[in-house]
Scaffold this motif. Sequence first.
Motif, PDB file in Angstrom:
ATOM      1  N   ASP A 249       0.836  -1.193   0.000  1.00 37.82           N
ATOM      2  CA  ASP A 249       0.000   0.000   0.000  1.00 37.82           C
ATOM      3  C   ASP A 249       0.874   1.247   0.000  1.00 37.82           C
ATOM      4  OD1 ASP A 249      -2.360   1.493   0.213  1.00 37.82           O
ATOM      5  OD2 ASP A 249      -2.214   1.592   2.388  1.00 37.82           O
ATOM      6  N   VAL A 250       2.165   1.033  -0.056  1.00 36.49           N
ATOM      7  CA  VAL A 250       3.128   2.134  -0.015  1.00 36.49           C
ATOM      8  C   VAL A 250       4.229   1.823  -1.035  1.00 36.49           C
ATOM      9  CG1 VAL A 250       2.767   3.055   2.287  1.00 36.49           C
ATOM     10  CG2 VAL A 250       4.009   0.947   2.056  1.00 36.49           C
ATOM     11  N   ALA A 251       4.085   2.329  -2.233  1.00 31.15           N
ATOM     12  CA  ALA A 251       5.009   2.010  -3.311  1.00 31.15           C
ATOM     13  C   ALA A 251       6.416   2.506  -3.010  1.00 31.15           C
ATOM     14  CB  ALA A 251       4.529   2.623  -4.623  1.00 31.15           C
ATOM     15  N   PRO A 252       7.445   1.704  -3.326  1.00 30.28           N
ATOM     16  CA  PRO A 252       8.830   2.146  -3.132  1.00 30.28           C
ATOM     17  C   PRO A 252       9.219   3.195  -4.168  1.00 30.28           C
ATOM     18  CG  PRO A 252       8.783   0.035  -4.248  1.00 30.28           C
ATOM     19  CD  PRO A 252       7.362   0.343  -3.877  1.00 30.28           C
ATOM     20  N   LYS A 253      10.309   3.895  -3.891  1.00 31.02           N
ATOM     21  CA  LYS A 253      10.772   4.918  -4.828  1.00 31.02           C
ATOM     22  C   LYS A 253      11.206   4.309  -6.152  1.00 31.02           C
ATOM     23  CE  LYS A 253      12.279   8.140  -1.220  1.00 31.02           C
ATOM     24  NZ  LYS A 253      13.435   8.824  -0.591  1.00 31.02           N
ATOM     25  N   PHE A 268       1.220  -2.401  -6.348  1.00 31.08           N
ATOM     26  CA  PHE A 268       1.268  -1.224  -5.494  1.00 31.08           C
ATOM     27  C   PHE A 268      -0.011  -0.421  -5.702  1.00 31.08           C
ATOM     28  CE2 PHE A 268       5.933  -1.494  -6.856  1.00 31.08           C
ATOM     29  CZ  PHE A 268       6.245  -2.384  -5.844  1.00 31.08           C
ATOM     30  N   THR A 269      -0.662  -0.028  -4.618  1.00 35.22           N
ATOM     31  CA  THR A 269      -1.822   0.838  -4.764  1.00 35.22           C
ATOM     32  C   THR A 269      -1.365   2.191  -5.314  1.00 35.22           C
ATOM     33  OG1 THR A 269      -1.594   1.561  -2.464  1.00 35.22           O
ATOM     34  CG2 THR A 269      -3.103  -0.262  -2.885  1.00 35.22           C
ATOM     35  N   PRO A 270      -2.214   2.866  -6.075  1.00 39.41           N
ATOM     36  CA  PRO A 270      -1.821   4.160  -6.655  1.00 39.41           C
ATOM     37  C   PRO A 270      -1.461   5.201  -5.603  1.00 39.41           C
ATOM     38  CG  PRO A 270      -3.806   3.313  -7.710  1.00 39.41           C
ATOM     39  CD  PRO A 270      -3.544   2.436  -6.534  1.00 39.41           C
ATOM     40  N   LYS A 271      -2.111   5.150  -4.452  1.00 41.87           N
ATOM     41  CA  LYS A 271      -1.789   6.016  -3.322  1.00 41.87           C
ATOM     42  C   LYS A 271      -2.186   5.266  -2.062  1.00 41.87           C
ATOM     43  CE  LYS A 271      -4.248   9.735  -2.920  1.00 41.87           C
ATOM     44  NZ  LYS A 271      -4.990  10.986  -3.227  1.00 41.87           N
TER      45      LYS A 271
END
Length: 307
Positions: A249-253, A268-271
């Motif tokens: 739920d928290v996309a990596p860089k 990964f969720t969009p936000k």
Amino acid sequence: MKKVLIATEKPFSKQASDGIKALLQEKGHKVRTLEKYTDVNQLYEAVADVNALIVRSDLITKEVMAHAPNLEIVVRAGAGYDNIDLDAATQKGIVVENTPGQNSNAVAELVFGMTVMYIRKFFDGSTGTELLGKKIGIQGFGAVGRCVARIAKGFGMEVYALDTFAPEEVFEKAGVHHVKDINELYKTCQFISLHIPANSETVKSINYELLSKMPKNAVLINTARAEVIDEEGLIEMFQNREDFGYIADVAPKNKDLIAERFPKRFFFTPKKCGAQTSEANNNAGLAAAVQVNNFFESGDKKYQVNL
């Protein structure tokens, strides 16, 4: 009468917002909202005369506090509070509180929504797998972790949990295997669900050395914070373990690199949306309003996090 600002770049639902305002106004407080703002200067201007702030994931920095000379309390409507500069708040005598447990079920349900989608190959018609009989490790056994355990048991999974701050009776009551060594947790469980804060001890702690211990067809699930992942180690894990998947739920860089090199092995969720349900909105928002009221009425600081 106190002035309360509800500052939410990502707004509460209308139902929750209306409920928060009603609770605060019942106690005679003057309430304003700042929603969907795009410039921090808007926040600086809005906090200039307020006594209390209710926020979600909004960044309440030292600079924000410097523009709020009358600020007495900040309540984060949710469990995590690393978006608030606690040291700066403490230095200025500002109480910071969270609303633990209010978003827990929403986040836990997202864990399994993403997990089922992933192991069923995004429902593309190909053969997937099931959760029944599989082992899940829960790292961080607070309110969210305990909800994850409850749901996992409903799927018929074997549940293991690790939390150095939770007493033994918490694990016993939940009916899970209490694991005291993190290496054992990762060696044992095909699925690992993260529910830890981002702090000096946890940032980049989920590294290749740890992940590489996981059994075949390992799946790491992160609804906590992106910072706890060692992103270089994550890439190494993807490279060396073709059976490994990461859902978050928290996309990596480095999400673009992952998407390019390891398609269909991540989601990964969009936000960040773990708490984005109407129920969680209502629960956390109303709890925040009650805590502001209690603070001004009796000095109650039950949920203070900057001790």
